[in-house]
Design a protein around this motif. Sequence first.
Motif, PDB file in Angstrom:
ATOM      1  N   SER A 239       0.822  -1.207   0.000  1.00  0.00           N
ATOM      2  CA  SER A 239       0.000   0.000   0.000  1.00  0.00           C
ATOM      3  C   SER A 239       0.859   1.262   0.000  1.00  0.00           C
ATOM      4  O   SER A 239       0.495   2.274  -0.615  1.00  0.00           O
ATOM      5  CB  SER A 239      -0.956   0.001   1.201  1.00  0.00           C
ATOM      6  OG  SER A 239      -0.228  -0.005   2.417  1.00  0.00           O
TER       7      SER A 239
ATOM      8  N   LEU B 214     -21.452   1.482  -5.089  1.00  0.00           N
ATOM      9  CA  LEU B 214     -20.217   1.159  -4.378  1.00  0.00           C
ATOM     10  C   LEU B 214     -20.463   0.538  -3.010  1.00  0.00           C
ATOM     11  O   LEU B 214     -19.736  -0.358  -2.598  1.00  0.00           O
ATOM     12  CB  LEU B 214     -19.359   2.415  -4.207  1.00  0.00           C
ATOM     13  CG  LEU B 214     -18.767   3.001  -5.481  1.00  0.00           C
ATOM     14  CD1 LEU B 214     -18.137   4.348  -5.189  1.00  0.00           C
ATOM     15  CD2 LEU B 214     -17.762   2.055  -6.103  1.00  0.00           C
TER      16      LEU B 214
ATOM     17  N   HIS C  88     -20.059  -3.004  -4.783  1.00  0.00           N
ATOM     18  CA  HIS C  88     -19.094  -3.002  -5.885  1.00  0.00           C
ATOM     19  C   HIS C  88     -17.893  -2.113  -5.579  1.00  0.00           C
ATOM     20  O   HIS C  88     -17.354  -1.458  -6.471  1.00  0.00           O
ATOM     21  CB  HIS C  88     -19.765  -2.542  -7.178  1.00  0.00           C
ATOM     22  CG  HIS C  88     -20.847  -3.450  -7.649  1.00  0.00           C
ATOM     23  ND1 HIS C  88     -20.591  -4.684  -8.218  1.00  0.00           N
ATOM     24  CD2 HIS C  88     -22.194  -3.323  -7.616  1.00  0.00           C
ATOM     25  CE1 HIS C  88     -21.735  -5.266  -8.528  1.00  0.00           C
ATOM     26  NE2 HIS C  88     -22.725  -4.466  -8.175  1.00  0.00           N
ATOM     27  N   GLY C  89     -17.444  -2.120  -4.340  1.00  0.00           N
ATOM     28  CA  GLY C  89     -16.298  -1.313  -3.938  1.00  0.00           C
ATOM     29  C   GLY C  89     -15.007  -1.717  -4.626  1.00  0.00           C
ATOM     30  O   GLY C  89     -14.042  -0.962  -4.639  1.00  0.00           O
ATOM     31  N   ASN C  90     -15.000  -2.911  -5.236  1.00  0.00           N
ATOM     32  CA  ASN C  90     -13.798  -3.376  -5.924  1.00  0.00           C
ATOM     33  C   ASN C  90     -13.438  -2.517  -7.132  1.00  0.00           C
ATOM     34  O   ASN C  90     -12.320  -2.576  -7.626  1.00  0.00           O
ATOM     35  CB  ASN C  90     -13.949  -4.841  -6.347  1.00  0.00           C
ATOM     36  CG  ASN C  90     -15.136  -5.054  -7.270  1.00  0.00           C
ATOM     37  OD1 ASN C  90     -16.113  -4.307  -7.236  1.00  0.00           O
ATOM     38  ND2 ASN C  90     -15.075  -6.089  -8.071  1.00  0.00           N
ATOM     39  N   ILE C  91     -14.346  -1.694  -7.592  1.00  0.00           N
ATOM     40  CA  ILE C  91     -14.091  -0.807  -8.732  1.00  0.00           C
ATOM     41  C   ILE C  91     -13.370   0.468  -8.284  1.00  0.00           C
ATOM     42  O   ILE C  91     -12.888   1.246  -9.100  1.00  0.00           O
ATOM     43  CB  ILE C  91     -15.422  -0.484  -9.459  1.00  0.00           C
ATOM     44  CG1 ILE C  91     -15.166   0.037 -10.874  1.00  0.00           C
ATOM     45  CG2 ILE C  91     -16.257   0.508  -8.703  1.00  0.00           C
ATOM     46  CD1 ILE C  91     -14.725  -1.011 -11.825  1.00  0.00           C
TER      47      ILE C  91
ATOM     48  N   PRO D 186     -10.359   1.223  -7.104  1.00  0.00           N
ATOM     49  CA  PRO D 186      -9.032   1.570  -7.647  1.00  0.00           C
ATOM     50  C   PRO D 186      -9.096   2.243  -9.022  1.00  0.00           C
ATOM     51  O   PRO D 186      -8.374   3.187  -9.291  1.00  0.00           O
ATOM     52  CB  PRO D 186      -8.308   0.228  -7.721  1.00  0.00           C
ATOM     53  CG  PRO D 186      -8.957  -0.591  -6.663  1.00  0.00           C
ATOM     54  CD  PRO D 186     -10.406  -0.173  -6.674  1.00  0.00           C
ATOM     55  N   SER D 187     -10.008   1.786  -9.873  1.00  0.00           N
ATOM     56  CA  SER D 187     -10.160   2.414 -11.185  1.00  0.00           C
ATOM     57  C   SER D 187     -10.635   3.855 -11.047  1.00  0.00           C
ATOM     58  O   SER D 187     -10.166   4.750 -11.753  1.00  0.00           O
ATOM     59  CB  SER D 187     -11.152   1.636 -12.051  1.00  0.00           C
ATOM     60  OG  SER D 187     -10.649   0.373 -12.359  1.00  0.00           O
TER      61      SER D 187
END
Length: 151
Positions: A3, A105, A110-113, A115-116
Amino acid sequence: MESNIILFAILGISLLGKANSVAIASCLLLLIKLLSLDKYLFPTIESYGMSIGLVLLIAAILIPIASGEINLGNIKNVFTSWIGIIAMLISLFTTYLSGLGVQYLTVQGHGNIMPSLIFGAVIAASFLGGVPVGPLITSGMLAFVLKLIHK
């Protein structure tokens, strides 16, 4: 450790692109980690940071009203002009989209998006002169519509 590398990369890109707000945020998070305060501060920042930031942003936007720079006459003129009406409609639309985004989100998970979204904001702030702040999108969209109309 991974990180930290990502935060340093974001810091480097933001410094290169002169995105000061992103650079300051990256430095702040790295400093919190360096001081081993992340276990205490990250949950609080994650839970309340957006709300506190939004309150500060809205307060800054409302300063001209609070200081008397904008009065009822100005407000009446804005709401009766075509630019004011377009601004309000775009604001309604972007605020609606923001609500859908938060639901997507958080509620829908769908918090995995994220980083984009983060890297898109960093790149736009660094190299396209963007500002990674949601409510300013409305004024940017308004400026775009006005450019199209005036061509």
